[in-house]
Design a protein around this motif. Structure first.
Motif, PDB file in Angstrom:
ATOM      1  N   UNK A   1      15.668  25.042  74.053  1.00 27.42           N
ATOM      2  CA  UNK A   1      17.070  25.270  73.757  1.00 27.42           C
ATOM      3  C   UNK A   1      17.342  26.739  73.428  1.00 27.42           C
ATOM      4  N   UNK A   2      18.583  27.104  73.599  1.00 24.67           N
ATOM      5  CA  UNK A   2      18.989  28.478  73.297  1.00 24.67           C
ATOM      6  C   UNK A   2      18.729  28.788  71.821  1.00 24.67           C
ATOM      7  N   UNK A   3      18.301  30.003  71.547  1.00 21.69           N
ATOM      8  CA  UNK A   3      17.991  30.401  70.180  1.00 21.69           C
ATOM      9  C   UNK A   3      19.219  30.249  69.290  1.00 21.69           C
ATOM     10  N   UNK A   4      19.012  29.811  68.051  1.00 25.11           N
ATOM     11  CA  UNK A   4      20.084  29.656  67.090  1.00 25.11           C
ATOM     12  C   UNK A   4      19.804  30.535  65.882  1.00 25.11           C
TER      13      UNK A   4
ATOM     14  N   UNK B   1      18.945  20.146  72.683  1.00 23.18           N
ATOM     15  CA  UNK B   1      20.038  21.056  72.388  1.00 23.18           C
ATOM     16  C   UNK B   1      19.974  21.695  71.025  1.00 23.18           C
ATOM     17  N   UNK B   2      18.863  21.506  70.319  1.00 27.63           N
ATOM     18  CA  UNK B   2      18.684  22.137  69.011  1.00 27.63           C
ATOM     19  C   UNK B   2      17.586  23.200  69.098  1.00 27.63           C
TER      20      UNK B   2
ATOM     21  N   UNK C   1      13.823  18.869  61.228  1.00 29.26           N
ATOM     22  CA  UNK C   1      12.922  19.624  62.103  1.00 29.26           C
ATOM     23  C   UNK C   1      13.681  20.745  62.820  1.00 29.26           C
ATOM     24  N   UNK C   2      14.911  20.473  63.229  1.00 32.73           N
ATOM     25  CA  UNK C   2      15.719  21.525  63.860  1.00 32.73           C
ATOM     26  C   UNK C   2      15.946  22.674  62.902  1.00 32.73           C
ATOM     27  N   UNK C   3      16.101  22.368  61.617  1.00 33.44           N
ATOM     28  CA  UNK C   3      16.275  23.418  60.626  1.00 33.44           C
ATOM     29  C   UNK C   3      14.968  24.194  60.417  1.00 33.44           C
ATOM     30  N   UNK C   4      13.849  23.478  60.382  1.00 36.36           N
ATOM     31  CA  UNK C   4      12.538  24.141  60.241  1.00 36.36           C
ATOM     32  C   UNK C   4      12.313  25.120  61.397  1.00 36.36           C
ATOM     33  N   UNK C   5      12.732  24.710  62.595  1.00 36.14           N
ATOM     34  CA  UNK C   5      12.545  25.558  63.783  1.00 36.14           C
ATOM     35  C   UNK C   5      13.299  26.879  63.671  1.00 36.14           C
ATOM     36  N   UNK C   6      14.329  26.909  62.834  1.00 27.45           N
ATOM     37  CA  UNK C   6      15.129  28.126  62.666  1.00 27.45           C
ATOM     38  C   UNK C   6      14.632  29.010  61.531  1.00 27.45           C
ATOM     39  N   UNK C   7      13.588  28.576  60.845  1.00 31.18           N
ATOM     40  CA  UNK C   7      13.080  29.346  59.699  1.00 31.18           C
ATOM     41  C   UNK C   7      12.526  30.686  60.155  1.00 31.18           C
TER      42      UNK C   7
ATOM     43  N   UNK D   1      12.357  17.050  72.497  1.00 32.46           N
ATOM     44  CA  UNK D   1      13.278  17.153  73.619  1.00 32.46           C
ATOM     45  C   UNK D   1      12.617  17.266  74.957  1.00 32.46           C
ATOM     46  N   UNK D   2      11.296  16.990  75.023  1.00 30.58           N
ATOM     47  CA  UNK D   2      10.591  17.219  76.274  1.00 30.58           C
ATOM     48  C   UNK D   2       9.647  16.141  76.741  1.00 30.58           C
ATOM     49  N   UNK D   3       8.914  15.478  75.845  1.00 31.40           N
ATOM     50  CA  UNK D   3       7.888  14.552  76.328  1.00 31.40           C
ATOM     51  C   UNK D   3       7.675  13.379  75.376  1.00 31.40           C
TER      52      UNK D   3
END
Length: 387
Positions: free
Chosen positions: A5-8, A325-326, A379-385, A314-316
């Protein structure tokens, strides 16, 4: 792994804690979570992180981690055709034994390859019978499943040292031998229709081995186990660990070795089996995180095989439709776990090139759908850390 997904917008450690705490409150039921930075050793977030909770299929990360570290990612499991007497002028003077090596993935295709090798050696007649040897494992077909409804083989299959077609038949080893005999007869080999148990020499002479097929690598088997959460593979691998280390594959022996590996990793684990099909299988989020952290310090081939064994957000596999999308999509990997009222998600987010944050979110007495929403947002929030 970076991509998807696009960087946030990135979040600070303070914002991360605040956002994770908010989702924990919304999840309902009883839950625990732990998030840590393996590079610095810092705990980024914990809420109920030291309390043991049922881990469901998160048990598979302990099983596959132990298997990869103990046996090695390139390990393969062999199935052999061994003659008990000499092969001369196309005839085996004696029995032909189909010997299991603990391969969880053996199918009729593998038996066909054995028949090809037998044909290449000129085999056209067996004076005795087609026997089966499953002695690499004990004879117990099921595993302890405390608190799990349904029969002992629901969602599992029957275990055997000579597994065949994922243990779908009542007697996998006999079914494998019967199928082997049928394939040989279809190719013109004269062999009795009656199959029975037998034992091949532990180290047969090279000329006695009529055929041999191997499984995919352990790395590939571990990936199937975790990405698609295959209970049968996990329980077979548990017995394979015991067979390699203790001489015979048993569920209790394998579980003891997995617990010992968890202890080495700094984790505390209670387990009855290798798949999580028991409400007695439990660990704290911190302990799951300790195992995940430990696996990052393994030698490169083990580390990469373990990372590759997890589903991609989002992949497998079991995460294919989650977190799309996150910021987590393509950047986080993990293992899900589900029992009635129990939901788990543990794994890693790559927050910078080859820089991972480990996490474990364990929930019980929850609505599964509601739990997934909370886990995915966490997890989506962790990915943005931003470390």
């Amino acid at each position: 792994m970076r991509g998807g997904a696009q960087a946030q917008a990135s979040v600070s450690g303070t914002s991360l804690k605040r956002g994770l705490a908010r989702q924990m409150r919304r999840s309902g039921g009883k839950a625990g979570a732990w998030v840590g930075d393996p590079v610095t050793g810092q705990t980024l977030f914990t809420r109920g992180g030291s309390k043991p909770i049922q881990i469901a299929s998160n048990m598979k990360v302990f099983t596959t981690a132990t298997a990869l570290a103990t046996l090695g990612p390139t390990e393969q499991f062999e199935t052999r055709l061994v003659a008990t007497g000499p092969l001369a002028d196309g005839t085996v003077q004696g029995d032909l034994v189909l010997v299991g090596g603990g391969d969880p993935s053996l199918t009729s295709q593998g038996l066909g390859r054995l028949a090809d090798q037998a044909g290449a050696k000129g085999l056209d007649r067996i004076t005795g019978r087609l026997l089966f040897d499953e002695s690499i494992f004990d004879g117990v077909r099921s595993v302890p499943q405390k608190g799990i409804s349904g029969g002992p083989f629901d969602g599992l299959g029957r275990l055997s040292g000579l597994s065949y077609e994922s243990g779908r038949s009542a007697d996998p080893a006999r079914s494998a031998a019967t199928a082997m005999a049928e394939i040989l007869r279809e190719r013109g080999v004269t062999v009795s229709k009656e199959a029975g148990p037998g034992l091949a020499p532990a180290t047969p002479a090279p000329e006695a081995v009529i055929g041999e097929v191997t499984s995919s690598s352990l790395a590939a088997l571990a990936r199937s186990t975790n990405v698609f959460s295959i209970n049968f593979y996990a329980e077979m691998l548990l017995k394979d660990i015991a067979a390699a280390e203790r001489g015979v594959g048993t569920t209790a022996g394998g579980a003891a070795l997995v617990r010992a590996f968890a202890t080495q990793a700094g984790a505390s684990l209670k387990t009855q089996n290798g798949s999580g099909l028991s409400r007695s299988d439990a660990a704290s989020p911190r302990s799951v995180g300790a195992l995940l952290t430990h696996m990052l310090s393994q030698e490169e081939t083990v580390r990469e095989a373990f990372l590759s064994s997890l589903a991609v957000a989002g992949g497998s596999g079991t995460l294919a439709r989650r977190m799309r999308g996150t910021a987590a999509q393509g950047n986080c990997i993990g293992k899900t776990g589900t029992l009635s009222g129990v939901s788990a998600l543990s794994g890693y987010c790559e927050v910078a090139p080859d820089r991972f944050v480990a996490f474990s979110i364990l929930m019980k007495k929850v609505d599964i759908g509601r739990a997934h929403v909370a886990q995915d947002r966490m997890v989506a929030l962790i990915a943005r850390y931003n470390p």
